[in-house]
Design a protein around this motif. Structure first.
Motif, PDB file in Angstrom:
ATOM      1  N   ILE A  65       0.425  -1.245  -0.280  1.00 40.65           N
ATOM      2  CA  ILE A  65       0.374  -0.246  -0.157  1.00 40.65           C
ATOM      3  C   ILE A  65       0.985   1.102  -0.045  1.00 40.65           C
ATOM      4  O   ILE A  65       1.460   1.128   0.682  1.00 40.65           O
ATOM      5  N   ASP A  66       0.749   1.644  -0.747  1.00 40.53           N
ATOM      6  CA  ASP A  66       1.333   3.402  -0.906  1.00 40.53           C
ATOM      7  C   ASP A  66       0.381   4.760  -0.991  1.00 40.53           C
ATOM      8  O   ASP A  66      -0.361   4.551  -1.770  1.00 40.53           O
ATOM      9  N   ASN A  67       0.057   5.353   0.159  1.00 36.34           N
ATOM     10  CA  ASN A  67      -0.316   6.503   0.836  1.00 36.34           C
ATOM     11  C   ASN A  67       0.174   7.579  -0.212  1.00 36.34           C
ATOM     12  O   ASN A  67       0.135   8.787   0.558  1.00 36.34           O
ATOM     13  N   ARG A  68       1.524   8.155  -0.861  1.00 35.69           N
ATOM     14  CA  ARG A  68       1.979   9.092  -0.644  1.00 35.69           C
ATOM     15  C   ARG A  68       1.357   9.455  -2.078  1.00 35.69           C
ATOM     16  O   ARG A  68       1.200   9.121  -3.592  1.00 35.69           O
ATOM     17  N   PRO A  69       1.257  11.256  -2.441  1.00 32.93           N
ATOM     18  CA  PRO A  69       1.011  12.023  -4.031  1.00 32.93           C
ATOM     19  C   PRO A  69       2.100  11.285  -4.795  1.00 32.93           C
ATOM     20  O   PRO A  69       2.530  10.813  -4.394  1.00 32.93           O
ATOM     21  N   SER A  70       1.118  11.195  -5.746  1.00 30.08           N
ATOM     22  CA  SER A  70       1.589  10.712  -7.223  1.00 30.08           C
ATOM     23  C   SER A  70       1.200  11.177  -8.046  1.00 30.08           C
ATOM     24  O   SER A  70       0.685  12.210  -8.402  1.00 30.08           O
TER      25      SER A  70
ATOM     26  N   ALA B 295       0.069  17.825 -15.465  1.00 32.59           N
ATOM     27  CA  ALA B 295       0.558  16.937 -14.545  1.00 32.59           C
ATOM     28  C   ALA B 295       1.030  17.697 -13.801  1.00 32.59           C
ATOM     29  O   ALA B 295       2.051  18.469 -13.668  1.00 32.59           O
ATOM     30  N   ARG B 296       0.813  16.488 -12.318  1.00 30.48           N
ATOM     31  CA  ARG B 296       1.120  17.426 -11.309  1.00 30.48           C
ATOM     32  C   ARG B 296       0.516  16.463 -10.322  1.00 30.48           C
ATOM     33  O   ARG B 296       0.277  15.279  -9.977  1.00 30.48           O
TER      34      ARG B 296
ATOM     35  N   GLN C 181      -4.018   7.161  -3.846  1.00 31.13           N
ATOM     36  CA  GLN C 181      -2.887   5.784  -3.025  1.00 31.13           C
ATOM     37  C   GLN C 181      -3.243   4.104  -4.060  1.00 31.13           C
ATOM     38  O   GLN C 181      -4.385   4.246  -4.665  1.00 31.13           O
ATOM     39  N   LYS C 182      -2.464   4.092  -3.484  1.00 29.42           N
ATOM     40  CA  LYS C 182      -2.009   2.657  -4.811  1.00 29.42           C
ATOM     41  C   LYS C 182      -2.228   1.545  -3.844  1.00 29.42           C
ATOM     42  O   LYS C 182      -1.184   1.392  -2.759  1.00 29.42           O
TER      43      LYS C 182
END
Length: 293
Positions: A60-65, A75-76, A81-82
């Motif tokens: 689980i990856d909750n960092r901004p992407s 693009a920003r 959540q991944k």
């Protein structure tokens, strides 16, 4: 865990510097069931879960992407959540990774399919069909010699109308008992949809060299890019510092090339008395870790 790190090129919940920190933990003889990463506000930023066979089961990856639909000025990095869920064949080989990427009410679901053309090769394939201008196929192939990667090929096809643009990145690994060098080759070509594949004209774009100390611990990684006139320009210089004579990394110093801002990063790693990972400080940010066994 090493095989998962090596083979899952498409998802990057661990970057190529963090791999050196986490590899010893994930390959420990005292296996873990869960590792949780917290930021300074005690929010969970990342999490790794393992099944009862100690295979990676979920990330689980909750960092901004960056959102794949966005392009150009739109693009920003945005809150997201991944989630990656792993499935295995009965023989333990990775079968599929189901990825769910959610951001601001939008969701993209992607299936990363793994195949094994022979006993030394693993291939990962997935598609992103977002709209008529963003229609991609991704294929990642790694060839092994025992536990060593000897070649890695990343191929992206962007379909536009009745043609496609193909981008190839090939890494060639050279060993002298330990990993000594990686040569980075690049190629970009466009083809009609029904055209036969032609030999790829590659360019050697960069070279990464590895050096070790007297205890055979990784000491330095330098990546140099080749310029148009054939010269070399340092792209990245990484130095590893260890706790005394152990294999536990105390610091990683990272210096990017002159065109990067910021250029310098320092990782400071601390461990619990039992050897579990405690904190990683990256410049002015600190991340805490909870290990469950």
């Amino acid at each position: 865990m090493t095989s998962i790190i090596n083979s899952c090129i498409a998802q990057n919940i661990l970057d190529d510097i963090e791999i050196h920190i986490f590899e010893e933990l994930f390959n420990s003889e005292n296996p873990i069931s869960e590792l949780i990463e917290l930021n300074e506000s005690n929010d969970t930023t990342r999490c790794w879960r393992f099944n009862n066979k100690y295979q990676l089961n979920e990330e689980i990856d909750n960092r901004p992407s960056f959102w794949p639909y966005a392009a150009g000025w739109n693009a920003r990095a945005r809150p997201s959540q991944k989630i990656y869920k792993y499935k295995y064949h009965p023989n333990g080989q990775l079968d599929i990774i189901n990825e769910t990427h959610a951001s601001e009410g939008e969701i993209i679901m992607t299936a990363h399919q793994f195949t094994y053309p022979n006993q030394n090769t693993i291939t990962e394939f997935y598609k992103l069909n977002l709209n008529e201008h963003l229609n991609f196929d991704f294929q990642f192939t790694q060839t092994m010699d025992g536990s060593n990667i000897i070649e890695s090929i990343q191929r992206m096809k962007n379909y536009i109308g009745d043609s496609y643009v193909q981008t190839d990145q090939r890494l060639k690994y050279i060993y002298n008992e330990q990993l000594k060098e990686i040569n980075h080759y690049f190629a970009v070509n466009s083809y009609p949809l029904n055209d036969e594949e032609k030999p790829i004209q590659e360019t050697l774009g960069a070279r990464t060299t590895y050096s070790y100390d007297q205890s055979n611990r990784l000491q330095r990684i330098i990546t140099a890019e080749y310029t148009e006139n054939g010269g070399q320009k340092i792209n990245r210089d990484i130095t590893f510092i260890y706790y005394d004579q152990s294999t536990k990394i105390e610091k990683i110093k990272l210096l990017y090339g002159e065109n990067y801002t910021p250029r310098e990063f320092e990782y400071i790693i601390e461990y619990e008395m039992n050897g579990n990972l405690k904190t990683i400080a990256v410049n002015d940010k600190i991340y805490k870790y909870i290990t469950k066994r």
